[in-house]
Design a protein around this motif. Structure first.
Motif, PDB file in Angstrom:
ATOM      1  N   VAL A   9     -56.536 -64.831  20.581  1.00 10.25           N
ATOM      2  CA  VAL A   9     -55.497 -65.675  21.162  1.00 10.25           C
ATOM      3  C   VAL A   9     -55.467 -65.466  22.676  1.00 10.25           C
ATOM      4  N   LYS A  10     -55.497 -66.553  23.405  1.00 13.07           N
ATOM      5  CA  LYS A  10     -55.498 -66.583  24.876  1.00 13.07           C
ATOM      6  C   LYS A  10     -56.702 -65.850  25.467  1.00 13.07           C
ATOM      7  N   SER A  28     -62.349 -68.889  22.028  1.00 10.23           N
ATOM      8  CA  SER A  28     -60.917 -69.200  21.902  1.00 10.23           C
ATOM      9  C   SER A  28     -60.674 -70.706  21.817  1.00 10.23           C
ATOM     10  N   GLY A  30     -50.030 -61.554  29.395  1.00  7.04           N
ATOM     11  CA  GLY A  30     -49.140 -62.699  29.246  1.00  7.04           C
ATOM     12  C   GLY A  30     -48.689 -63.011  27.842  1.00  7.04           C
ATOM     13  N   LEU A  31     -49.256 -62.364  26.822  1.00  4.63           N
ATOM     14  CA  LEU A  31     -48.812 -62.612  25.453  1.00  4.63           C
ATOM     15  C   LEU A  31     -47.585 -61.788  25.081  1.00  4.63           C
ATOM     16  N   LEU A  54     -57.611 -62.910  24.934  1.00  3.89           N
ATOM     17  CA  LEU A  54     -57.319 -61.495  25.135  1.00  3.89           C
ATOM     18  C   LEU A  54     -57.790 -60.680  23.939  1.00  3.89           C
ATOM     19  N   GLY A  59     -59.043 -63.916  30.110  1.00  6.06           N
ATOM     20  CA  GLY A  59     -58.426 -62.983  29.182  1.00  6.06           C
ATOM     21  C   GLY A  59     -59.159 -61.671  29.073  1.00  6.06           C
ATOM     22  N   ALA A 105     -56.698 -68.795  17.851  1.00  6.17           N
ATOM     23  CA  ALA A 105     -56.564 -69.040  19.283  1.00  6.17           C
ATOM     24  C   ALA A 105     -55.921 -70.393  19.587  1.00  6.17           C
ATOM     25  N   ASN A 160     -49.474 -69.414  22.703  1.00  8.38           N
ATOM     26  CA  ASN A 160     -49.855 -68.256  23.517  1.00  8.38           C
ATOM     27  C   ASN A 160     -49.254 -68.311  24.920  1.00  8.38           C
ATOM     28  N   CYS A 161     -48.152 -68.959  25.053  1.00 12.93           N
ATOM     29  CA  CYS A 161     -47.506 -68.960  26.368  1.00 12.93           C
ATOM     30  C   CYS A 161     -45.988 -68.964  26.180  1.00 12.93           C
ATOM     31  N   THR A 177     -63.475 -67.386  27.825  1.00 10.51           N
ATOM     32  CA  THR A 177     -62.512 -66.297  27.624  1.00 10.51           C
ATOM     33  C   THR A 177     -62.591 -65.270  28.747  1.00 10.51           C
TER      34      THR A 177
END
Length: 457
Positions: free
Chosen positions: A387-388, A446, A235-236, A390, A58, A451, A456-457, A55
């Motif tokens: 998630v991601k 994650s 990016g989320l 972050l 993130g 996650a 998440n994109c 992670t």
């Protein structure tokens, strides 16, 4: 066992105490090792392992490590200067830092995310290396970021250097049972015993001024979060919500038909404001970590703004009591999400906050211990699955719910006489065991939970 209130609560930067602040601190320590070494250095290299690797992007671990190697520290961090230095390193592939010659460092080649090599000391491991002119590694150190911004070398961790080795303090309790026994024998509150310990090490003026500074940074962080909107980085495309919620709550003031449960929204919005600031890389106070930094400020702000008879003169007692409980959790279990899941972060923060609130509302030591136990018990088993990678989802809302649980726990404890079935020590030990049994997928990697089940994109 003694852990200062200023060790438990550190002024730093987001988004993570273990993944951002810790690596930056480790890098600063490595620079000092280099300055003290007889070798001639020409280059640097860093590798991240375990949760720091999985992670790290993130949590901005790579960025924090590079800035640490460039001489930055969390406490005096300057964002604009940091951006300029990072751009320069990316362009020149050279790090320039006081007391050392120019050092070659290509972020794409020398900042390594090692997903395969697991270091044995802790889930948050990293290796820093210095090379000579031929490219050979002539100085290497393994660091572990053990949560809350605390950092130890491999040798320090193996030797148990995370325990206190300073001069004796008046009330050296290392368990809740000892804490209650000392309170009963001395006739002092938990805050008074913790205050005596702090003064014996750092002096009364340091405690007074330092406590004021901690609350100022916490409160300023809330205020910034309540007045800032926009999209969080990473990016989320997570939208900041604290300002909108706060504006709506202010607009509803004075209405006669407000639902009683609206008070929960006030507690949540204070916490969310802090954690949105943390997610944006702003200045926060580890309480006891960045990922859980919103629970305590939200609980204290709730007390000051919404509880009749509240007084700012009680802030120091709140922080001291919370630090006493946090020290017990760290000493006997963990405050690291990578080691024991989010029960160790938001769960610990809720226990500390419940204890602090119970104390300033007149609770006895027994009621305070009960409040901490209630709050921690009802976070047991909570996973860390950002998630991601972050510190945003589910972390921001989770702090709001942690504050609500803290206030509820304090209120329930104050309704009783302090007697209860499950001792705080047993709850802390249960948290430790649960963390040890928890799959690594749910410990800040994650690799499981939300996650992997949320796009998440």
């Amino acid at each position: 066992m003694f852990l200062s209130v200023f060790d438990m609560f550190k002024v730093g930067i987001g988004p993570s105490s273990s993944h951002t602040m810790g690596p930056m601190v480790a890098a600063a320590r490595f620079l000092d090792m280099m300055r003290a070494s007889p070798f001639q250095f020409a280059g640097l290299r860093a590798s991240l392992h375990g949760s720091l690797a999985f992670t790290g992007v993130g949590h901005a671990t790579d960025r924090a490590t590079i800035l640490g190697l460039a001489g930055f520290t969390p406490r005096d961090y300057d964002h604009e200067r940091a951006e300029a230095v990072l751009a320069q390193i990316n362009d020149t592939h050279v790090i320039e830092v006081d007391g050392l010659p120019p050092l070659s460092f290509d972020p794409r080649a020398d900042m390594i995310f090692d997903y395969d090599t697991k270091l044995t000391g802790h889930a948050n491991g990293m290796m820093l290396m210095a090379r000579d002119a031929q490219g050979d590694v002539v100085l290497r150190e393994t660091f572990y970021s053990v949560g809350g911004g605390f950092v130890m070398t491999e040798a320090e961790l193996a030797a148990g250097k995370d325990t206190d080795e300073g001069a004796p303090v008046p009330f050296p309790f290392k368990s809740a049972a000892e804490m209650l026994e000392m309170a009963q024998t001395s006739g002092k509150s938990i805050a008074a015993m913790k205050r005596a310990n702090e003064i014996s090490r750092g002096g009364e003026v340091n405690l007074r001024d330092g406590s004021r500074k901690l609350w100022q940074v916490m409160n300023d962080c809330i205020d910034r979060g309540l007045t800032t909107d926009g999209i969080l980085p990473g990016g989320l495309s997570v939208k900041r919500r604290a300002k909108g919620i706060h504006d709506a709550l202010l607009a509803e003031r004075g209405q006669n038909q407000r639902a009683p449960h609206t008070i929960n929204d006030w507690m949540s919005v204070y916490a969310m404001a802090v954690n949105e600031e943390n997610a944006a890389g702003g200045q926060v106070v580890t309480a006891p970590t960045n990922g859980a930094a919103g629970v305590m400020p939200a609980t204290l702000r709730y007390y000051l703004d919404h509880v009749p008879g509240a007084s700012e003169s009680h802030i120091e007692d709140f922080l001291l009591t919370a630090a006493a409980i946090g020290g017990l959790v760290k000493f006997n279990a963990s405050i690291s999400g990578a080691e024991a899941g989010c029960q160790a972060e938001v769960g610990s923060a809720a226990a500390m906050s419940a204890a602090g609130l119970c104390a300033v509302m007149g609770g006895t030591p027994e009621q305070i211990e009960n409040a901490a136990e209630i709050a921690l018990e009802h976070h047991l088993g909570m996973t860390c699955d950002p998630v991601k990678g972050l510190v945003q989802v589910p972390c921001i809302e989770r702090n709001g719910l942690g504050a609500i649980k803290a206030v509820s726990a304090a209120s329930l404890a104050l309704r009783g006489d302090g007697t209860h079935l499950v001792p705080l020590d047993a709850c802390i030990e249960t948290m430790r065991q649960t963390g040890a049994d928890m799959s690594e997928k749910y410990k800040e990697t994650s690799l499981g939970g939300l996650a992997v089940n949320v796009p998440n994109c």
